[in-house]
Scaffold this motif. Structure first.
Motif, PDB file in Angstrom:
ATOM      1  N   LYS A 184     -17.463 -27.604 -23.357  1.00 43.82           N
ATOM      2  CA  LYS A 184     -17.042 -27.140 -24.679  1.00 43.82           C
ATOM      3  C   LYS A 184     -15.633 -27.599 -25.027  1.00 43.82           C
ATOM      4  CE  LYS A 184     -15.925 -23.016 -27.356  1.00 43.82           C
ATOM      5  NZ  LYS A 184     -15.876 -21.544 -27.405  1.00 43.82           N
ATOM      6  N   SER A 185     -14.708 -27.488 -24.075  1.00 43.68           N
ATOM      7  CA  SER A 185     -13.298 -27.702 -24.379  1.00 43.68           C
ATOM      8  C   SER A 185     -12.863 -29.156 -24.296  1.00 43.68           C
ATOM      9  CB  SER A 185     -12.429 -26.866 -23.426  1.00 43.68           C
ATOM     10  OG  SER A 185     -12.704 -25.491 -23.581  1.00 43.68           O
ATOM     11  N   SER A 186     -13.540 -29.961 -23.452  1.00 44.05           N
ATOM     12  CA  SER A 186     -13.056 -31.322 -23.218  1.00 44.05           C
ATOM     13  C   SER A 186     -14.054 -32.412 -23.578  1.00 44.05           C
ATOM     14  CB  SER A 186     -12.664 -31.482 -21.741  1.00 44.05           C
ATOM     15  OG  SER A 186     -11.615 -30.613 -21.414  1.00 44.05           O
ATOM     16  N   HIS A 218     -19.256 -19.779 -20.593  1.00 44.25           N
ATOM     17  CA  HIS A 218     -18.506 -19.306 -19.427  1.00 44.25           C
ATOM     18  C   HIS A 218     -19.216 -19.631 -18.112  1.00 44.25           C
ATOM     19  CE1 HIS A 218     -15.315 -16.527 -21.158  1.00 44.25           C
ATOM     20  NE2 HIS A 218     -15.989 -16.927 -22.231  1.00 44.25           N
ATOM     21  N   LEU A 219     -20.339 -20.316 -18.160  1.00 47.44           N
ATOM     22  CA  LEU A 219     -21.146 -20.535 -16.962  1.00 47.44           C
ATOM     23  C   LEU A 219     -20.839 -21.869 -16.285  1.00 47.44           C
ATOM     24  CD1 LEU A 219     -24.669 -19.327 -18.224  1.00 47.44           C
ATOM     25  CD2 LEU A 219     -23.000 -18.053 -16.849  1.00 47.44           C
ATOM     26  N   GLY A 243     -27.261 -21.871  -7.677  1.00 45.64           N
ATOM     27  CA  GLY A 243     -26.788 -20.629  -8.277  1.00 45.64           C
ATOM     28  C   GLY A 243     -25.968 -20.884  -9.513  1.00 45.64           C
ATOM     29  N   VAL A 244     -25.207 -19.860  -9.915  1.00 49.27           N
ATOM     30  CA  VAL A 244     -24.406 -19.955 -11.129  1.00 49.27           C
ATOM     31  C   VAL A 244     -23.184 -19.052 -10.980  1.00 49.27           C
ATOM     32  CG1 VAL A 244     -25.645 -18.099 -12.315  1.00 49.27           C
ATOM     33  CG2 VAL A 244     -24.493 -19.876 -13.661  1.00 49.27           C
ATOM     34  N   ILE A 245     -22.077 -19.496 -11.586  1.00 48.38           N
ATOM     35  CA  ILE A 245     -20.840 -18.722 -11.638  1.00 48.38           C
ATOM     36  C   ILE A 245     -20.532 -18.410 -13.094  1.00 48.38           C
ATOM     37  CG2 ILE A 245     -18.367 -18.703 -11.114  1.00 48.38           C
ATOM     38  CD1 ILE A 245     -18.936 -20.807  -8.950  1.00 48.38           C
ATOM     39  N   TRP A 246     -20.214 -17.154 -13.383  1.00 46.59           N
ATOM     40  CA  TRP A 246     -19.696 -16.772 -14.698  1.00 46.59           C
ATOM     41  C   TRP A 246     -18.198 -16.595 -14.560  1.00 46.59           C
ATOM     42  CZ3 TRP A 246     -16.739 -13.112 -17.091  1.00 46.59           C
ATOM     43  CH2 TRP A 246     -16.793 -13.075 -18.491  1.00 46.59           C
ATOM     44  N   VAL A 247     -17.439 -17.348 -15.367  1.00 43.10           N
ATOM     45  CA  VAL A 247     -15.989 -17.408 -15.235  1.00 43.10           C
ATOM     46  C   VAL A 247     -15.331 -16.648 -16.377  1.00 43.10           C
ATOM     47  CG1 VAL A 247     -13.995 -18.940 -15.181  1.00 43.10           C
ATOM     48  CG2 VAL A 247     -16.115 -19.634 -14.066  1.00 43.10           C
ATOM     49  N   GLY A 248     -14.453 -15.705 -16.031  1.00 44.34           N
ATOM     50  CA  GLY A 248     -13.622 -15.028 -17.014  1.00 44.34           C
ATOM     51  C   GLY A 248     -12.177 -15.464 -16.867  1.00 44.34           C
ATOM     52  N   TRP A 261     -19.949 -28.602   7.776  1.00 45.18           N
ATOM     53  CA  TRP A 261     -19.772 -29.501   6.644  1.00 45.18           C
ATOM     54  C   TRP A 261     -20.652 -29.047   5.486  1.00 45.18           C
ATOM     55  CZ3 TRP A 261     -23.967 -33.167   5.673  1.00 45.18           C
ATOM     56  CH2 TRP A 261     -24.989 -33.116   6.636  1.00 45.18           C
ATOM     57  N   GLY A 262     -20.249 -29.442   4.301  1.00 46.02           N
ATOM     58  CA  GLY A 262     -21.013 -29.048   3.118  1.00 46.02           C
ATOM     59  C   GLY A 262     -20.328 -29.503   1.853  1.00 46.02           C
ATOM     60  N   GLY A 263     -20.957 -29.202   0.726  1.00 47.39           N
ATOM     61  CA  GLY A 263     -20.408 -29.622  -0.548  1.00 47.39           C
ATOM     62  C   GLY A 263     -21.072 -28.898  -1.702  1.00 47.39           C
ATOM     63  N   THR A 264     -20.550 -29.122  -2.897  1.00 47.11           N
ATOM     64  CA  THR A 264     -21.127 -28.560  -4.111  1.00 47.11           C
ATOM     65  C   THR A 264     -21.198 -29.639  -5.184  1.00 47.11           C
ATOM     66  OG1 THR A 264     -19.137 -27.887  -5.360  1.00 47.11           O
ATOM     67  CG2 THR A 264     -19.852 -26.446  -3.567  1.00 47.11           C
ATOM     68  N   ILE A 265     -22.162 -29.483  -6.062  1.00 50.12           N
ATOM     69  CA  ILE A 265     -22.226 -30.223  -7.327  1.00 50.12           C
ATOM     70  C   ILE A 265     -22.231 -29.185  -8.433  1.00 50.12           C
ATOM     71  CG2 ILE A 265     -23.525 -31.828  -8.755  1.00 50.12           C
ATOM     72  CD1 ILE A 265     -24.685 -33.051  -6.259  1.00 50.12           C
ATOM     73  N   GLN A 266     -21.259 -29.274  -9.345  1.00 48.12           N
ATOM     74  CA  GLN A 266     -21.069 -28.263 -10.377  1.00 48.12           C
ATOM     75  C   GLN A 266     -21.147 -28.900 -11.762  1.00 48.12           C
ATOM     76  OE1 GLN A 266     -17.150 -26.631  -9.687  1.00 48.12           O
ATOM     77  NE2 GLN A 266     -17.411 -26.625  -7.455  1.00 48.12           N
ATOM     78  N   TYR A 267     -21.663 -28.146 -12.726  1.00 46.61           N
ATOM     79  CA  TYR A 267     -21.637 -28.595 -14.119  1.00 46.61           C
ATOM     80  C   TYR A 267     -20.937 -27.509 -14.933  1.00 46.61           C
ATOM     81  CZ  TYR A 267     -22.991 -31.088 -18.353  1.00 46.61           C
ATOM     82  OH  TYR A 267     -22.953 -31.814 -19.531  1.00 46.61           O
ATOM     83  N   SER A 268     -19.733 -27.803 -15.394  1.00 47.20           N
ATOM     84  CA  SER A 268     -18.884 -26.805 -16.033  1.00 47.20           C
ATOM     85  C   SER A 268     -19.143 -26.729 -17.541  1.00 47.20           C
ATOM     86  CB  SER A 268     -17.411 -27.138 -15.785  1.00 47.20           C
ATOM     87  OG  SER A 268     -16.574 -26.262 -16.504  1.00 47.20           O
ATOM     88  N   MET A 269     -19.736 -25.625 -17.974  1.00 47.11           N
ATOM     89  CA  MET A 269     -19.913 -25.412 -19.407  1.00 47.11           C
ATOM     90  C   MET A 269     -18.576 -25.185 -20.121  1.00 47.11           C
ATOM     91  SD  MET A 269     -23.078 -25.957 -19.692  1.00 47.11           S
ATOM     92  CE  MET A 269     -23.307 -25.514 -21.417  1.00 47.11           C
TER      93      MET A 269
END
Length: 333
Positions: free
Chosen positions: A227-229, A241-242, A271-276, A215-223
């Protein structure tokens, strides 16, 4: 069941699952893009390739062993809502004692069957179910690969907070994802017979293989979502993009625990994700929750390719169903 009947059954299932609506690339629910995460699987169903994923950490053994893994996973949609993924990992084990022998080898090959059962764009909610199979005997025993299959039925979910009121606009870029799986080994125990070199007596040692709650989960904050919404703060494009996030990946033995015990192990992974537009790059720390989970902070990193955007009419197209419609991970109002 003959191989011909098995193939016929798969074909009937796939045709029955062919969607009537058009197919979109990525897992985008409303304005919410759910990225692939490293510790747990994302809740979506996509055509994607993770290659490579690399990690390095010290195990919870006494004394600890330095473990490094290189893995890859390919996921292919059969229909818009149903995908099959294939994954493999090559492991390097190096004891801390330089005089001790190490070991290298593949872990067992894994296959996951995943079906998206619910998607609510207005509330940015998605849920999928799946079955993962670890094929016993396909890996090397000297790196810990089991000689028996393990079956893990799993529930995946994701929820964005974009439906919150404007008074809570700064929280709207947050998303939560999670998974709950129950790993069931095909063999309950393994008995090892040894011979005492002095007396010649035989000794039987039994190792019980527990069923484990993964079991597990994530908490994400979408940059990109901010910006867009929500609001454009005029930040540098790289920052927009992070997706900073924290993951938790945990394992709790629940039954047949005579030799394993019932203690929960796992890691917390900031951690961090860079999205293209066609790929993403991610890196996370691996922080053990206790001594049994590891003896220091490790690291994991991944290059993840969006095949449904790289080649939407070829390898990124579902086998049954229309070609995907390119969809940017960056939402628009």
């Amino acid at each position: 069941m003959s191989i011909h009947l098995w193939r016929a059954g798969i074909s009937v299932l796939a045709i029955a699952l062919v969607p009537l609506s058009r197919t979109d690339a990525h897992e985008i629910v409303g304005n919410r893009f759910f990225p692939a995460t490293l510790g747990i699987d994302d809740p979506g169903v996509n055509d994607e390739l993770s290659l490579p994923t690399v990690d390095s950490f010290k195990t919870g053994d006494v004394p600890p062993v330095r473990q490094r893994d290189i893995s890859g996973e390919f996921s292919k949609r059969i229909t818009e809502d149903f995908a099959i993924s294939f994954g493999s990992t090559y492991t390097f084990l190096r004891p801390i004692d330089p005089t001790a022998a190490g070991a290298n080898g593949f872990q067992n090959f894994e296959t996951t069957f995943k079906y998206r059962v619910f998607k609510d764009p207005a509330h940015e909610f998605v849920m999928s179910v799946g079955l993962s199979v670890e094929w016993g005997g396909t890996g090397a025993a000297n790196v810990g690969a089991d000689p028996f299959n393990t079956y893990t039925p799993t529930l995946y979910f994701g929820k964005g907070l974009g439906d919150l009121p404007d008074t809570l606009s700064w929280i709207r870029p947050i998303a939560i994802t999670g998974q709950i799986g129950y790993a069931i080994p095909a063999r309950r125990s393994t008995t090892t017979i040894s011979v005492d070199p002095d007396s010649g007596d035989l000794t039987a040692d039994a190792e019980f293989h527990p069923s484990v709650l993964n079991w597990g989960g994530t908490i994400q904050y979408s940059m990109p979502y901010l910006k867009s919404s929500v609001v454009d703060l005029g930040l540098p494009d790289f920052v927009n993009h992070l997706i900073p996030l924290v993951e938790a990946t945990l394992q709790t033995p629940l039954s047949n625990t005579f030799t394993s015990g019932t203690q929960t192990t796992g890691t917390i992974n900031p951690g961090v994700i860079w999205v293209g537009n066609t790929f993403q790059v991610a890196v996370e720390a691996l922080i053990p929750i206790n001594r049994q989970s590891g003896s220091n902070v490790g690291v994991i990193a991944q290059l993840h390719l969006y095949l449904d955007d790289i080649d939407p009419r070829g390898i990124g197209k579902p086998i049954f169903g229309p070609a995907v419609q390119p969809a940017s991970p960056f939402p628009r109002n």
